[in-house]
Enzyme design. Sequence first.
Site, PDB file in Angstrom:
ATOM      1  CB  THR A  31      -0.929  -0.018   1.229  1.00  0.00           C
ATOM      2  OG1 THR A  31      -1.354   1.281   1.465  1.00  0.00           O
ATOM      3  CG2 THR A  31      -0.034  -0.295   2.663  1.00  0.00           C
ATOM      4  CG  ASP A  32      -0.975   5.165  -0.947  1.00  0.00           C
ATOM      5  OD1 ASP A  32      -1.688   4.338   0.029  1.00  0.00           O
ATOM      6  OD2 ASP A  32      -1.655   5.947  -1.598  1.00  0.00           O
ATOM      7  CD  GLU A  33      -3.084   3.551   4.835  1.00  0.00           C
ATOM      8  OE1 GLU A  33      -2.841   3.569   5.951  1.00  0.00           O
ATOM      9  OE2 GLU A  33      -4.135   3.494   4.193  1.00  0.00           O
ATOM     10  CE1 TYR A  48      -3.449  -2.451   6.144  1.00  0.00           C
ATOM     11  CE2 TYR A  48      -3.021  -0.166   5.598  1.00  0.00           C
ATOM     12  CZ  TYR A  48      -3.305  -1.451   4.878  1.00  0.00           C
ATOM     13  OH  TYR A  48      -3.135  -1.662   3.567  1.00  0.00           O
ATOM     14  CE  LYS A  75      -0.304  -4.715   3.083  1.00  0.00           C
ATOM     15  NZ  LYS A  75      -0.689  -5.667   2.807  1.00  0.00           N
TER      16      LYS A  75
HETATM   17  P1  NAD Z   1     -10.030  -6.820   3.011  1.00  0.00           P
HETATM   18  O1  NAD Z   1      -9.977  -6.597   4.191  1.00  0.00           O
HETATM   19  O2  NAD Z   1     -11.425  -6.479   2.125  1.00  0.00           O
HETATM   20  O3  NAD Z   1      -9.758  -8.320   2.693  1.00  0.00           O
HETATM   21  C1  NAD Z   1      -8.820  -8.980   3.135  1.00  0.00           C
HETATM   22  C2  NAD Z   1      -8.989 -10.367   3.129  1.00  0.00           C
HETATM   23  O4  NAD Z   1      -7.901 -11.267   3.818  1.00  0.00           O
HETATM   24  C3  NAD Z   1     -10.264 -11.003   3.840  1.00  0.00           C
HETATM   25  O5  NAD Z   1     -10.987 -11.844   2.882  1.00  0.00           O
HETATM   26  C4  NAD Z   1      -9.766 -11.761   4.875  1.00  0.00           C
HETATM   27  O6  NAD Z   1     -10.508 -12.732   5.361  1.00  0.00           O
HETATM   28  C5  NAD Z   1      -8.631 -12.201   4.142  1.00  0.00           C
HETATM   29  N1  NAD Z   1      -7.435 -12.471   5.328  1.00  0.00           N
HETATM   30  C6  NAD Z   1      -7.033 -11.530   6.498  1.00  0.00           C
HETATM   31  N2  NAD Z   1      -6.281 -12.279   7.523  1.00  0.00           N
HETATM   32  C7  NAD Z   1      -6.150 -13.362   6.972  1.00  0.00           C
HETATM   33  C8  NAD Z   1      -5.114 -14.674   7.171  1.00  0.00           C
HETATM   34  N3  NAD Z   1      -4.458 -14.559   8.289  1.00  0.00           N
HETATM   35  N4  NAD Z   1      -5.265 -15.667   6.542  1.00  0.00           N
HETATM   36  C9  NAD Z   1      -5.964 -15.802   5.262  1.00  0.00           C
HETATM   37  N5  NAD Z   1      -6.768 -14.864   5.011  1.00  0.00           N
HETATM   38  C10 NAD Z   1      -6.771 -13.675   5.756  1.00  0.00           C
HETATM   39  O7  NAD Z   1      -8.833  -6.076   2.507  1.00  0.00           O
HETATM   40  P2  NAD Z   1      -8.865  -5.277   0.786  1.00  0.00           P
HETATM   41  O8  NAD Z   1      -9.091  -3.953   0.671  1.00  0.00           O
HETATM   42  O9  NAD Z   1      -9.225  -6.323  -0.045  1.00  0.00           O
HETATM   43  O10 NAD Z   1      -7.087  -5.307   0.731  1.00  0.00           O
HETATM   44  C11 NAD Z   1      -6.361  -6.501   0.028  1.00  0.00           C
HETATM   45  C12 NAD Z   1      -4.927  -6.250   0.361  1.00  0.00           C
HETATM   46  O11 NAD Z   1      -4.776  -4.778  -0.403  1.00  0.00           O
HETATM   47  C13 NAD Z   1      -4.399  -6.078   1.731  1.00  0.00           C
HETATM   48  O12 NAD Z   1      -3.211  -6.751   1.547  1.00  0.00           O
HETATM   49  C14 NAD Z   1      -4.231  -4.461   1.576  1.00  0.00           C
HETATM   50  O13 NAD Z   1      -3.236  -4.140   2.531  1.00  0.00           O
HETATM   51  C15 NAD Z   1      -3.874  -3.811   0.390  1.00  0.00           C
HETATM   52  N6  NAD Z   1      -4.386  -2.938  -0.145  1.00  0.00           N
HETATM   53  C16 NAD Z   1      -5.703  -2.255  -0.065  1.00  0.00           C
HETATM   54  C17 NAD Z   1      -6.127  -0.766  -0.539  1.00  0.00           C
HETATM   55  C18 NAD Z   1      -7.444  -0.417  -0.347  1.00  0.00           C
HETATM   56  O14 NAD Z   1      -7.768   0.683  -0.563  1.00  0.00           O
HETATM   57  N7  NAD Z   1      -8.376  -1.298   0.328  1.00  0.00           N
HETATM   58  C19 NAD Z   1      -5.347  -0.240  -1.149  1.00  0.00           C
HETATM   59  C20 NAD Z   1      -4.095  -0.618  -1.128  1.00  0.00           C
HETATM   60  C21 NAD Z   1      -3.478  -1.955  -0.698  1.00  0.00           C
HETATM   61  O1  TDX Z   2     -15.879   7.158   8.673  1.00  0.00           O
HETATM   62  C1  TDX Z   2     -14.698   7.690   8.191  1.00  0.00           C
HETATM   63  N1  TDX Z   2     -14.552   9.060   8.198  1.00  0.00           N
HETATM   64  C2  TDX Z   2     -13.552   9.692   7.491  1.00  0.00           C
HETATM   65  O2  TDX Z   2     -13.437  10.885   7.387  1.00  0.00           O
HETATM   66  C3  TDX Z   2     -13.784   6.807   7.790  1.00  0.00           C
HETATM   67  C4  TDX Z   2     -13.795   5.318   7.528  1.00  0.00           C
HETATM   68  C5  TDX Z   2     -12.490   7.304   7.096  1.00  0.00           C
HETATM   69  N2  TDX Z   2     -12.536   8.715   6.955  1.00  0.00           N
HETATM   70  C6  TDX Z   2     -11.100   9.134   6.364  1.00  0.00           C
HETATM   71  C7  TDX Z   2     -10.093   8.787   6.773  1.00  0.00           C
HETATM   72  C8  TDX Z   2      -9.045   8.819   5.716  1.00  0.00           C
HETATM   73  O3  TDX Z   2      -8.450   9.866   5.564  1.00  0.00           O
HETATM   74  O4  TDX Z   2     -11.434   8.776   4.844  1.00  0.00           O
HETATM   75  C9  TDX Z   2     -10.275   8.711   4.367  1.00  0.00           C
HETATM   76  C10 TDX Z   2     -10.233   7.198   3.816  1.00  0.00           C
HETATM   77  O5  TDX Z   2     -10.326   6.347   4.918  1.00  0.00           O
HETATM   78  P1  TDX Z   2     -10.191   4.527   4.800  1.00  0.00           P
HETATM   79  O6  TDX Z   2     -11.444   4.360   3.653  1.00  0.00           O
HETATM   80  O7  TDX Z   2     -10.091   3.900   6.110  1.00  0.00           O
HETATM   81  O8  TDX Z   2      -9.023   4.430   3.957  1.00  0.00           O
HETATM   82  P2  TDX Z   2      -7.250   4.706   4.315  1.00  0.00           P
HETATM   83  O9  TDX Z   2      -7.115   5.032   6.031  1.00  0.00           O
HETATM   84  O10 TDX Z   2      -6.791   5.759   3.618  1.00  0.00           O
HETATM   85  O11 TDX Z   2      -6.629   3.461   3.820  1.00  0.00           O
HETATM   86  C11 TDX Z   2      -6.951   2.854   2.823  1.00  0.00           C
HETATM   87  O12 TDX Z   2      -6.112   3.016   1.616  1.00  0.00           O
HETATM   88  C12 TDX Z   2      -4.847   2.432   1.850  1.00  0.00           C
HETATM   89  C13 TDX Z   2      -7.354   1.339   3.029  1.00  0.00           C
HETATM   90  O13 TDX Z   2      -8.225   0.961   3.947  1.00  0.00           O
HETATM   91  C14 TDX Z   2      -6.022   0.458   3.254  1.00  0.00           C
HETATM   92  O14 TDX Z   2      -6.099  -0.928   3.260  1.00  0.00           O
HETATM   93  C15 TDX Z   2      -4.948   0.777   2.143  1.00  0.00           C
HETATM   94  O15 TDX Z   2      -3.867   0.261   2.449  1.00  0.00           O
END
Ligand code: NAD
Ligand code: TDX
Length: 337
Positions: A126-128, A151, A155
Amino acid sequence: MKKILVTGGAGFIGSNFINYILGYRDDLFIVNLDKLTYAGNLENLKEIENHKNYFFVKGDINNNELIDFLFKKYSFDYVINFAAESHVDRSILGSEVFYISNVVGTNVLLEASRRYGIEKFIQISTDEVYGSLGSTGLFTERTPLSPNSPYSSSKAAADLMALSSHHTFGLPVVITRCSNNYGPYQFPEKLIPLMIINALSNKNLPVYGDGLNVRDWVYVIDHNRAVELVLEKGKPGEVFNIGASREMKNIDIVKLILTKLAKPENLIQYVKDRPGHDRRYAIDSSKIQNELGWKPQFDFEKAIDQTIDWYLANREWWNRIITGDYQKYYKTLYGDR
Ligand code: NAD
Ligand code: TDX
């Protein structure tokens, strides 16, 4: 036929990846290993659950015996590790499971990949991991890691374990670092789906702090197309940033959602800021564009419309989620609003 171990394939991005790739390719066999935490949902995979090139295994990436059994049985060519605890707010409420799944679990997969030998290991990061930006500048692949939340720290630690496996043992690891995703099947703890379903339920929309934090949004299918390209062409040992150059202030996204749903702005409620809240993320994705020929195809305005329409059309999907444990989580974070 290449065999891929996809972990976390029942979550938001992983399920979109499997649906996308099995939707048009028949040269890949996918084993989806997912623990089915609160975020894992097999309903996301209904369209392909009986596909001849798909097999689901419920299990934990930390389960060494199971991982060993699966590697022995399938002789995987590729591993794509989507599995993770993914929500920043939850990592603030309790970090242990983040360390166990994201760091230790990734290491279990790296070690098995080393023992059995694979062609490529993609670590979905992730970019985070780069921390937070001021009002200018972009994250490049050379930006030093400076994670701020439990988190993002977990990562970053996983990224370093993965890169060290490449450096020390020659494991063919590639890391992808993507910005914020949106699209169908996203769990309604993340900003966009939370705001959509709260607006549809006429509940308050909790905006953290001043609402001026910036995120850089990419549609989940564009992310997954990039992962597919990295699988095919990404050079081991490399890191690729993924982002669509679509920076938005949180408050502007929230207002956009309200406008599209014809809901009043007085549903917005400014709440206490997230502790340690990163101010701005913005991605320079020129490396993947120049080296692998990736380009985002989805226009934000259209794709956010499509996403809102998906939540409108799939009320049953999210209604089932917001009953039960979700209520407890929601109350802990947002109180009785
Ligand atoms: P999500 O939380 O929707 O899904 C995560 C999945 O992993 C779930 O199905 C969960 O059951 C499974 N999981 C968790 N722990 C596990 C374990 N110990 N063993 C097996 N399965 C397990 O997450 P997402 O948003 O789909 O993110 C997927 C990946 O992408 C993550 O690695 C996250 O860090 C990365 N990512 C997410 C975002 C975003 O915006 N959501 C952005 C950049 C990177
Ligand atoms: O209720 C809310 N109110 C609010 O203001 C929530 C849930 C979020 N926010 C803000 C926090 C952040 O600035 O919105 C922005 C986005 O929040 P999230 O959806 O929780 O995402 P973020 O914290 O940016 O992280 C996401 O992007 C990078 C994903 O959850 C991560 O898994 C990914 O790595």
